[in-house]
Design a protein around this motif. Structure first.
Motif, PDB file in Angstrom:
ATOM      1  N   SER A 117       0.836  -1.199   0.000  1.00 54.19           N
ATOM      2  CA  SER A 117       0.000   0.000   0.000  1.00 54.19           C
ATOM      3  C   SER A 117       0.870   1.247   0.000  1.00 54.19           C
ATOM      4  O   SER A 117       2.014   1.233   0.460  1.00 54.19           O
ATOM      5  CB  SER A 117      -0.929   0.015   1.206  1.00 54.19           C
ATOM      6  N   SER A 119       0.327   5.476   0.889  1.00 54.30           N
ATOM      7  CA  SER A 119      -0.601   6.447   1.477  1.00 54.30           C
ATOM      8  C   SER A 119      -0.042   7.860   1.362  1.00 54.30           C
ATOM      9  O   SER A 119       1.173   8.077   1.453  1.00 54.30           O
ATOM     10  CB  SER A 119      -0.855   6.137   2.955  1.00 54.30           C
ATOM     11  N   GLU A 124      -5.315   6.396   0.581  1.00 55.52           N
ATOM     12  CA  GLU A 124      -4.499   5.179   0.536  1.00 55.52           C
ATOM     13  C   GLU A 124      -4.956   4.302  -0.630  1.00 55.52           C
ATOM     14  O   GLU A 124      -6.147   4.131  -0.876  1.00 55.52           O
ATOM     15  CB  GLU A 124      -4.647   4.371   1.824  1.00 55.52           C
ATOM     16  N   THR A 125      -3.978   3.744  -1.350  1.00 51.59           N
ATOM     17  CA  THR A 125      -4.267   2.732  -2.359  1.00 51.59           C
ATOM     18  C   THR A 125      -3.509   1.461  -1.989  1.00 51.59           C
ATOM     19  O   THR A 125      -2.370   1.517  -1.520  1.00 51.59           O
ATOM     20  CB  THR A 125      -3.865   3.206  -3.771  1.00 51.59           C
ATOM     21  N   GLU A 147      -7.802  -1.770  -3.904  1.00 56.08           N
ATOM     22  CA  GLU A 147      -8.704  -0.940  -3.110  1.00 56.08           C
ATOM     23  C   GLU A 147      -8.198   0.488  -2.987  1.00 56.08           C
ATOM     24  O   GLU A 147      -7.000   0.753  -3.056  1.00 56.08           O
ATOM     25  CB  GLU A 147      -8.927  -1.538  -1.727  1.00 56.08           C
ATOM     26  N   ASN A 149      -8.882   3.813  -0.375  1.00 56.06           N
ATOM     27  CA  ASN A 149      -9.464   4.208   0.903  1.00 56.06           C
ATOM     28  C   ASN A 149      -9.181   5.681   1.181  1.00 56.06           C
ATOM     29  O   ASN A 149      -8.078   6.166   0.886  1.00 56.06           O
ATOM     30  CB  ASN A 149      -8.899   3.359   2.047  1.00 56.06           C
ATOM     31  N   SER A 151      -9.963   8.752   4.334  1.00 60.92           N
ATOM     32  CA  SER A 151     -10.504   9.026   5.667  1.00 60.92           C
ATOM     33  C   SER A 151     -10.244  10.476   6.039  1.00 60.92           C
ATOM     34  O   SER A 151      -9.186  11.037   5.707  1.00 60.92           O
ATOM     35  CB  SER A 151      -9.883   8.088   6.711  1.00 60.92           C
ATOM     36  N   ALA A 161     -14.881   7.661   6.792  1.00 57.85           N
ATOM     37  CA  ALA A 161     -14.050   6.844   5.905  1.00 57.85           C
ATOM     38  C   ALA A 161     -14.854   6.320   4.727  1.00 57.85           C
ATOM     39  O   ALA A 161     -16.033   5.959   4.863  1.00 57.85           O
ATOM     40  CB  ALA A 161     -13.438   5.678   6.683  1.00 57.85           C
ATOM     41  N   HIS A 163     -14.506   3.621   1.227  1.00 56.95           N
ATOM     42  CA  HIS A 163     -13.750   2.476   0.696  1.00 56.95           C
ATOM     43  C   HIS A 163     -14.348   2.029  -0.625  1.00 56.95           C
ATOM     44  O   HIS A 163     -15.574   1.965  -0.788  1.00 56.95           O
ATOM     45  CB  HIS A 163     -13.788   1.310   1.689  1.00 56.95           C
ATOM     46  N   TYR A 184     -18.082  -1.508  -1.866  1.00 57.02           N
ATOM     47  CA  TYR A 184     -17.879  -0.139  -1.419  1.00 57.02           C
ATOM     48  C   TYR A 184     -18.559   0.050  -0.081  1.00 57.02           C
ATOM     49  O   TYR A 184     -19.549  -0.611   0.252  1.00 57.02           O
ATOM     50  CB  TYR A 184     -18.398   0.878  -2.437  1.00 57.02           C
ATOM     51  N   THR A 198     -22.293  -0.973   3.831  1.00 57.11           N
ATOM     52  CA  THR A 198     -21.467  -1.653   2.841  1.00 57.11           C
ATOM     53  C   THR A 198     -22.336  -2.346   1.812  1.00 57.11           C
ATOM     54  O   THR A 198     -23.470  -2.754   2.108  1.00 57.11           O
ATOM     55  CB  THR A 198     -20.524  -2.675   3.518  1.00 57.11           C
TER      56      THR A 198
END
Length: 219
Positions: A117, A119, A124-125, A147, A149, A151, A161, A163, A184, A198
């Motif tokens: 990951s 960030s 963040e990926t 993914e 993300n 936040s 957050a 996703h 998601y 979700t």
């Protein structure tokens, strides 16, 4: 005298090691356990917990477990992971390996993934790739999870957050009869409590709500 010197040496070494390392435990209760948008407890509650070790070099390792419900297939999950993370000015990265095991499953269903990951501030990926599977039917299959993300801190110590994740590969087709799917979610967290929504784009999947509470314990 030798015993005293040895004791002092060992005590000094342990004290020095502990000053550069951190060991914590975590416990959580949730109304449902979702993994990549799919319930792992047949929409029932989950109790989970783990222990983590980290040191100043960026190395970390840990284990985590939770009850699950795959019918007669398995009743709990036990994960092991290790990796390395660092902060570089405004960026940070994390690379590691995680092994998902199901000790009481009928047959071998364990599998492992490499992940990485990157960030930047609030974004963040992360990419996870299947590296090995104990199930002979999927041992040579591909599975990729990507993914994104984000936040943000809003109001007073409240985290908002978002996703978005995409699962793809032959193993996904084997599990869900889909070539790929999206999941998601959105959540609000404060003082250990999380309230979220979700959903996936798998056939007949509905929007699901969940609530959880978690706490960390320094050891």
């Amino acid at each position: 005298m030798k015993k005293s010197l040895l004791s002092i040496t060992l005590l000094t070494a342990l004290t020095s090691a502990s000053s550069f390392a951190d060991i914590t435990a975590n416990v959580s209760a949730s109304s449902n356990y979702y993994w990549r948008g799919v319930t792992q407890t047949n929409d029932a509650a989950a109790i989970s917990g783990g222990i983590d070790y980290s040191n100043e070099s960026g190395f970390y390792a840990g284990t985590w477990t939770s009850n699950i419900d795959f019918g007669n297939e398995a009743s709990y999950e036990l994960d092991f992971y290790a990796g390395f993370s660092q902060e570089l000015e405004s960026f940070s990265y994390d690379v590691g390996y995680i092994y998902y095991s199901y000790p009481d499953a009928n047959g071998s269903t364990d599998f492992g993934e490499l992940y990485g990951s990157l960030s930047w501030q609030w974004l963040e990926t992360k990419v996870s790739y299947l590296t090995n599977a104990q199930n002979d039917a999927s041992a040579e299959e591909d599975m990729l999870y990507v993914e994104l993300n984000a936040s943000f801190t809003i109001l007073t110590e409240t985290e908002l957050a978002f996703h978005l994740g995409r699962s793809s590969g032959d193993t996904v087709t084997e599990w869900y009869s889909e070539d790929d799917y999206l999941d998601y979610s959105v959540s609000l967290s404060k003082n250990g409590f999380t309230l979220g929504l979700t959903k996936t784009d798998l056939n007949d999947d509905e929007l699901n709500a969940f609530v959880s509470y978690s706490t960390d314990i320094s050891l």
